[in-house]
Design a protein around this motif. Structure first.
Motif, PDB file in Angstrom:
ATOM      1  N   SER A  69       0.823  -1.218   0.000  1.00 52.57           N
ATOM      2  CA  SER A  69       0.000   0.000   0.000  1.00 52.57           C
ATOM      3  C   SER A  69       0.853   1.263   0.000  1.00 52.57           C
ATOM      4  N   THR A  70       2.143   1.134   0.327  1.00 56.19           N
ATOM      5  CA  THR A  70       3.045   2.284   0.275  1.00 56.19           C
ATOM      6  C   THR A  70       3.689   2.442  -1.100  1.00 56.19           C
ATOM      7  N   GLY A  71       3.366   1.518  -2.038  1.00 51.99           N
ATOM      8  CA  GLY A  71       3.870   1.633  -3.404  1.00 51.99           C
ATOM      9  C   GLY A  71       5.173   0.903  -3.681  1.00 51.99           C
ATOM     10  N   LYS A  72       5.630   0.075  -2.760  1.00 49.30           N
ATOM     11  CA  LYS A  72       6.870  -0.677  -2.976  1.00 49.30           C
ATOM     12  C   LYS A  72       6.572  -2.016  -3.624  1.00 49.30           C
ATOM     13  N   THR A  73       7.465  -2.456  -4.507  1.00 57.08           N
ATOM     14  CA  THR A  73       7.334  -3.736  -5.188  1.00 57.08           C
ATOM     15  C   THR A  73       8.177  -4.782  -4.477  1.00 57.08           C
ATOM     16  N   HIS A  74       7.542  -5.902  -4.116  1.00 57.60           N
ATOM     17  CA  HIS A  74       8.224  -7.016  -3.448  1.00 57.60           C
ATOM     18  C   HIS A  74       8.093  -8.251  -4.324  1.00 57.60           C
ATOM     19  N   ASN A  75       9.169  -9.045  -4.422  1.00 55.72           N
ATOM     20  CA  ASN A  75       9.074 -10.295  -5.180  1.00 55.72           C
ATOM     21  C   ASN A  75       8.709 -11.435  -4.237  1.00 55.72           C
ATOM     22  N   LYS A  76       8.503 -12.644  -4.784  1.00 51.08           N
ATOM     23  CA  LYS A  76       8.045 -13.780  -3.982  1.00 51.08           C
ATOM     24  C   LYS A  76       9.025 -14.186  -2.880  1.00 51.08           C
ATOM     25  N   ASN A  77      10.282 -13.843  -3.010  1.00 51.42           N
ATOM     26  CA  ASN A  77      11.290 -14.212  -2.016  1.00 51.42           C
ATOM     27  C   ASN A  77      11.357 -13.246  -0.847  1.00 51.42           C
ATOM     28  N   CYS A  78      10.616 -12.172  -0.909  1.00 49.09           N
ATOM     29  CA  CYS A  78      10.677 -11.129   0.116  1.00 49.09           C
ATOM     30  C   CYS A  78       9.824 -11.492   1.322  1.00 49.09           C
ATOM     31  N   ARG A  79      10.295 -11.110   2.487  1.00 51.56           N
ATOM     32  CA  ARG A  79       9.515 -11.367   3.699  1.00 51.56           C
ATOM     33  C   ARG A  79       8.248 -10.520   3.760  1.00 51.56           C
ATOM     34  N   TYR A  80       8.172  -9.475   2.949  1.00 50.27           N
ATOM     35  CA  TYR A  80       6.982  -8.627   2.922  1.00 50.27           C
ATOM     36  C   TYR A  80       5.961  -9.069   1.868  1.00 50.27           C
ATOM     37  N   TYR A  81       6.289 -10.079   1.059  1.00 53.64           N
ATOM     38  CA  TYR A  81       5.362 -10.576   0.040  1.00 53.64           C
ATOM     39  C   TYR A  81       4.125 -11.120   0.741  1.00 53.64           C
ATOM     40  N   ARG A  82       2.985 -10.497   0.532  1.00 53.56           N
ATOM     41  CA  ARG A  82       1.697 -10.845   1.129  1.00 53.56           C
ATOM     42  C   ARG A  82       1.672 -10.678   2.642  1.00 53.56           C
ATOM     43  N   ALA A  83       2.715 -10.106   3.255  1.00 56.07           N
ATOM     44  CA  ALA A  83       2.739  -9.928   4.703  1.00 56.07           C
ATOM     45  C   ALA A  83       2.302  -8.533   5.115  1.00 56.07           C
ATOM     46  N   CYS A  84       2.096  -7.664   4.156  1.00 53.54           N
ATOM     47  CA  CYS A  84       1.648  -6.310   4.452  1.00 53.54           C
ATOM     48  C   CYS A  84       0.449  -5.986   3.563  1.00 53.54           C
TER      49      CYS A  84
END
Length: 95
Positions: free
Chosen positions: A59-74
Motif C-alpha cells: 500500500s506504500t507503493g513498494k514492489t516485493h518479489n516472492k522471495n521477500c519477507r513482505y510478500y503478502r505480509a503487508c
C-alpha cells in the motif's frame, strides 16, 4: 435438583466427547481413523490468487518479489507487473 443437573452435565460431556473425535486441518477436514477416509466439515478455503502473481505491491507503493519477507505480509495487492519503488530488502523487480 443438584443431582439432576450433575447427571445432565455428565451425559452432555460424554456425548460431546464421543460425537466426533479429531481436529480439523487447514483444508477444513481430517482423516477418519476407523475407515482411513478423508472428509470435510467445512469448505476448503480457496487458494489466494496472489500465489500466481510474481509481485506484491504494498500500500506504500513498494514492489516485493516472492522471495521477500513482505510478500503478502503487508497491506497491498498481487500483480504480474512491478510498479512503484523496488523494495530495498529483496530488490523488487530487480532480484
Amino acid at each position: 435438583m443438584k443431582v439432576l443437573s450433575l447427571i445432565l452435565a455428565i451425559i452432555s460431556l460424554i456425548a460431546f466427547s464421543e460425537a466426533h473425535p479429531g481436529g480439523l486441518d487447514a483444508n477444513g477436514g481430517h482423516y477418519n481413523r476407523k475407515t482411513g477416509e478423508y472428509h470435510y466439515h467445512r469448505k476448503p478455503a480457496p487458494k489466494p490468487s496472489a500465489e500466481e502473481k510474481a509481485y506484491w505491491i504494498s500500500s506504500t507503493g513498494k514492489t516485493h518479489n516472492k522471495n521477500c519477507r513482505y510478500y503478502r505480509a503487508c497491506k497491498g495487492r498481487a500483480s504480474d507487473t512491478p510498479s512503484g519503488v523496488d523494495c530495498k530488502i529483496c530488490g523488487g523487480s530487480h532480484h
